[in-house]
Design a protein around this motif. Structure first.
Motif, short mmCIF file in Angstrom:
data_model
loop_
_atom_site.label_atom_id
_atom_site.label_comp_id
_atom_site.label_asym_id
_atom_site.label_seq_id
_atom_site.Cartn_x
_atom_site.Cartn_y
_atom_site.Cartn_z
N SER A 305 48.69 57.09 67.73
CA SER A 305 47.29 57.15 68.14
C SER A 305 47.10 57.93 69.43
CB SER A 305 46.73 55.73 68.30
OG SER A 305 47.46 55.01 69.29
N GLU A 306 48.18 58.14 70.18
CA GLU A 306 48.09 58.91 71.42
C GLU A 306 48.44 60.38 71.21
OE1 GLU A 306 50.53 57.12 74.34
OE2 GLU A 306 49.36 55.27 74.49
N SER A 307 49.25 60.69 70.21
CA SER A 307 49.73 62.06 70.03
C SER A 307 49.10 62.79 68.86
CB SER A 307 51.26 62.04 69.84
OG SER A 307 51.62 61.24 68.73
N LEU A 308 48.36 62.10 68.01
CA LEU A 308 47.73 62.73 66.85
C LEU A 308 46.24 62.38 66.84
CD1 LEU A 308 50.34 62.10 63.99
CD2 LEU A 308 49.93 64.23 65.24
N PRO A 309 45.41 63.19 66.17
CA PRO A 309 43.97 62.88 66.08
C PRO A 309 43.75 61.54 65.39
CG PRO A 309 44.42 65.13 65.37
CD PRO A 309 45.75 64.47 65.52
N ASN A 310 42.69 60.83 65.79
CA ASN A 310 42.37 59.56 65.15
C ASN A 310 41.64 59.81 63.83
OD1 ASN A 310 39.59 60.06 65.77
ND2 ASN A 310 39.89 59.14 67.79
N ILE A 311 41.36 58.75 63.11
CA ILE A 311 40.78 58.91 61.77
C ILE A 311 39.37 59.48 61.82
CG2 ILE A 311 42.24 57.12 60.77
CD1 ILE A 311 39.86 55.21 60.93
N GLN A 312 38.64 59.23 62.91
CA GLN A 312 37.31 59.81 63.04
C GLN A 312 37.39 61.32 63.25
OE1 GLN A 312 38.18 57.00 64.80
NE2 GLN A 312 37.02 55.53 63.57
N ASP A 313 38.36 61.77 64.04
CA ASP A 313 38.55 63.21 64.24
C ASP A 313 38.95 63.89 62.94
OD1 ASP A 313 37.96 62.90 66.92
OD2 ASP A 313 40.06 62.64 67.51
N ILE A 314 39.78 63.23 62.17
CA ILE A 314 40.20 63.78 60.88
C ILE A 314 39.00 63.92 59.95
CG2 ILE A 314 41.59 63.30 58.83
CD1 ILE A 314 43.60 61.91 60.68
N GLN A 315 38.14 62.92 59.92
CA GLN A 315 36.95 62.96 59.07
C GLN A 315 36.02 64.08 59.49
OE1 GLN A 315 35.91 60.82 56.30
NE2 GLN A 315 34.50 62.54 56.18
N GLY A 588 55.77 65.57 75.85
CA GLY A 588 55.17 66.85 75.48
C GLY A 588 53.93 66.63 74.64
N SER A 589 53.05 67.60 74.69
CA SER A 589 51.79 67.51 73.95
C SER A 589 52.02 67.86 72.50
CB SER A 589 50.76 68.47 74.55
OG SER A 589 51.20 69.81 74.40
N PRO A 590 51.15 67.40 71.58
CA PRO A 590 51.32 67.73 70.17
C PRO A 590 51.10 69.21 69.89
CG PRO A 590 49.24 66.58 70.57
CD PRO A 590 50.01 66.52 71.83
N ASP A 591 50.40 69.90 70.76
CA ASP A 591 50.13 71.31 70.53
C ASP A 591 51.31 72.19 70.89
OD1 ASP A 591 47.58 70.65 69.73
OD2 ASP A 591 46.77 70.78 71.76
N ALA A 592 52.23 71.68 71.73
CA ALA A 592 53.36 72.48 72.17
C ALA A 592 54.65 71.75 71.84
CB ALA A 592 53.26 72.72 73.68
#
Length: 742
Positions: A305-315, A588-592
């Motif tokens: 939940s800290e390193s990936l988008p949450n379900i609302q962002d996915i929607q 590290g961030s999920p983007d890098a």
């Protein structure tokens, strides 16, 4: 252009370019014609109908269409044309439950109404008012239907519109879903379902632990859901966990898969903890320690939940993304084509796919390279945990790249793992959007990326994945209909008295014979799949499991295991040194991606590729593609007649067939091998499904016909901005005006 009046008002005689005109509608003086009705499924009931209804073919300028009758049942919205088919085509890939003019009620995404040439989204409040002159239906499988209601009687038009809007959009009870009315007889072709491991019994879990050599404990105390209603009926945990009933099972690390080195992958539900929850934090620490004890007293944890988008962002991201594929007319398509790639990128959907694959690679690195236990967590443990754990297992275990293995994986991690399909897919059209999110579709998107990049490693095809994504919204199967194992059992028991004969039983989606015949099911198999060669003479380990994984990296990449004497003499001191000292988290961030993950991928990339070993995706730049078959199959403007992937696949299958024939000739020379000929039937009989690809388009096997013009229809102002001359535009318009409707 056809002028559409307000609801209930009869329009004047329009001018049509196509071969269908309003004059073809039978007047009151014409003799009455025989009414047409759909072929109803067992348990299907017709609610309402209207005739004549004009079904548009999604071309605004010519207003082409077909007249017929529109029906609404407890299973679908269906349109039956009044025209007699010119020639009866026997479709190789035909769904038994619904056709190209059928929309399962659960598949309806949005309904729009045209009032005085203004397009409005239909909600519950608008249903009770006047009916629109035109109804537009957007489907979850990205089909678009447009119906004109102006030619039927006012009473019939109002009734069919309100009926469709009510049954497709209003909140409903689960018992109203068609699955509980469907009384289809069990098909004799039940072999696929039986071979898929359902993980609904202790024996299934025991067999999986044996296959992966897991050193864990099977929990059966939740058989009657006394432990927790949110946990599976049966599950596996680390050996050192004793107390199961603390905090209603929250924080329990549930085993997913074991690596051959001894480390394992776990997932858990970790709710947010405040400073006042000291006791609960100690409980979570105990659970983490139990995972560390599984192998070498090491564990790496990750809060997804800290390193990936949450379900609302996915929607939200998917809502933006899908709009570029819900095409209502040619003009909309060519307008969107101007900024196609930038628009898709701005939606963020492809980036979410990339992030999930990247996180799965990090998990694989910990298991494969570091030989470290991995514990992934989130608040519920049934959304992104399911995505990442499933992807990691597919990358590591070739068994899950077979069709039966993949279906068993979905059963284990998603169905038995209590993913909330009912809420996430919004099957009941509930207004609370907080719980809606296409998490399972996100997983299928990631799997498609792997299939696209490493096709020979997968036994199933992209057509299989596309059909599976469609089947989520078919209200017949129990697989994607519930929120948990407890939810499934409680509903089925409650509804059983309503069944007329015996206990209530809904088919699973894995019984593909409910939807397709055996010839159509051939499309589910990948003809390029590189099946593992079995050498009978080289077999030295008779107890080797059927789907034993190979070492994906050379033995030099791993430390040589110490001798048994070392463990016998030094076990106690080693425990003191390592006990829970190697607890760590990813940085590290999920983007890098981290440098070590990059090195891990490059090291794997430089080794000889083993399609039955470790498999990693390339995530650089344009490596993440659009799932073209799923998203573009209903858009005629992108069709390639006689070309596309189907043409390439046909040529490859022809070559494979020739190679197969040569192998058979060689095998026939050896009488001892003759008995093994029946074990390779795949390529030869699957060629029959592609023998007419020269007459098909790149959308095969889903779309057989094309109703729209392939000519770009772009407004004059936009043409000038694109530096298109007026003379060329006039030539295009003249050419498109003479195209006949086929």
């Amino acid at each position: 252009m056809l002028s559409l009046g307000s609801g209930g008002a009869k329009s004047t005689k329009p001018s049509f370019v196509s071969y269908v005109t309003p004059e073809e509608i039978k007047s009151e003086k014409d003799p009455p014609k025989q009414e047409k009705h759909p072929d109803l499924l067992p348990g299907e009931v017709e609610f309402c109908s209207a005739n004549p209804i004009l079904k548009y073919t999604q071309d605004d300028l010519s207003q082409r269409g077909v007249f017929g009758t529109l029906f609404c049942t407890n299973f679908r919205v269906t349109f039956i044309s009044d025209e007699k088919p010119q020639e009866k085509t026997d479709k190789t890939f035909k769904n038994k439950l619904y056709g190209e003019n059928d929309i399962p009620l659960m598949c309806v995404d949005h309904i729009y109404g045209v009032y005085d040439e203004k397009r409005k989204l239909i909600t519950g409040g608008l249903v009770k008012n006047k009916y629109p002159s035109k109804m537009i239906i957007h489907c979850k499988d990205l089909r678009v239907f447009q119906f004109s209601l102006t030619f039927s009687k006012e009473e019939d038009a109002k009734k069919i519109f309100q009926g469709i809007a009510h049954h497709c959009l209003e909140e409903k009870s689960l018992k109203c879903v068609f699955a509980f009315s469907y009384m289809g007889t069990p098909s004799p072709e039940m072999q696929w379902k039986q071979e898929t491991v359902m993980f609904d019994s202790p024996e299934d879990w025991t067999q999986e632990m044996k296959r992966t050599k897991a050193n864990c404990r099977l929990v059966t105390e939740n058989e009657n859901f006394e432990l927790s209603q949110r946990l599976p009926k049966y599950f596996v945990i680390p050996l050192t966990i004793g107390d199961l009933f603390s905090y209603q099972g929250k924080g329990l690390p549930i085993w997913c898969w074991s690596h051959y080195s001894g480390c394992a992958l776990f997932k858990a539900s970790f709710p947010p903890v405040t400073q006042e929850d000291g006791d609960f934090q100690k409980h979570l620490d105990t659970m983490i320690n139990a995972v560390a004890h599984n192998h070498l007293y090491s564990v790496k944890t990750e809060d997804l939940s800290e390193s990936l988008p949450n379900i609302q962002d996915i929607q939200q991201s998917y809502n933006k993304f899908k709009q570029f594929f819900l095409i209502e007319n040619s003009t909309d398509f060519w307008l969107s084509d101007v900024k196609w790639f930038s628009s898709l990128e701005s939606s963020g959907w492809l980036d979410i796919i990339r992030q999930c694959l990247q996180k799965a690679v990090e998990v694989v690195e910990c298991l494969e390279k570091d030989n470290t236990n991995v514990l992934i967590t989130e608040e519920e443990g049934t959304d992104l945990c399911c995505v990442i754990s499933s992807l990691a297992q597919i990358m590591l275990d070739p068994y899950y790249r077979t069709l039966m293995g993949f279906q068993s994986l979905v059963q284990k991690e998603w169905v038995a793992g209590c993913h909330a399909f009912l809420d996430r897919c919004n099957h009941l059209h509930q207004k609370d959007k907080e719980y809606h999110s296409p998490v399972f579709l996100l997983f299928l998107e990631c799997v498609w990326q792997l299939v696209h990049q490493h096709s020979p490693a997968f036994q199933f095809s992209e057509t299989y994945l596309t059909v599976l994504s469609d089947s989520v919204h078919v209200p017949v199967f129990s697989t994607f209909l519930f929120n948990s194992s407890h939810h499934r059992e409680s509903v089925m028991k409650a509804e059983s008295p309503l069944a007329q004969s015996g206990p209530l039983s809904c088919p699973t989606v894995w019984d593909w014979s409910v939807q397709f015949d055996s010839k159509a099911q051939n499309f589910f198999f990948n003809p390029l799949y590189l099946e593992k060669v079995k050498h009978d003479r080289a077999v030295r380990k008779p107890h080797k499991p059927k789907h034993q994984r190979n070492l994906s990296l050379p033995s030099t990449a791993f430390k040589t295991p110490p001798k048994k004497g070392f463990f016998k003499d030094e076990t106690d001191s080693l425990k003191k040194m390592l006990r829970v000292k190697r607890l760590s988290r990813w940085r590290g961030s999920p983007d890098a991606p981290t440098a070590t993950t990059r090195e891990f991928f490059e090291s794997w990339q430089h080794r000889p590729l083993d399609y039955h070993g470790l498999l990693l995706p390339c995530l650089d730049g344009p490596a993440v593609h659009i799932w073209m078959q799923r998203y573009l199959r209903w858009i005629p403007e992108v069709y390639i007649l006689g070309g596309g992937s189907v043409a390439v696949m046909t040529k490859l299958m022809e070559l494979l067939s020739q190679v197969q024939d040569l192998k058979r000739v060689l095998e026939q020379r050896d009488s001892s091998q003759a008995a093994k000929l029946d074990h390779r039937p795949y390529f030869q009989h699957r060629l029959l499904s592609f023998d007419s690809s020269g007459r098909l388009s790149s959308s095969f096997p889903f779309a057989y016909t094309c109703y729209r013009s392939f000519k770009p229809i772009i407004p004059t102002g936009l043409m000038q901005s694109l530096m298109v001359t007026d003379s060329l535009a006039s030539q295009e318009d003249e050419a498109s005006s003479v195209v006949s409707f086929v």
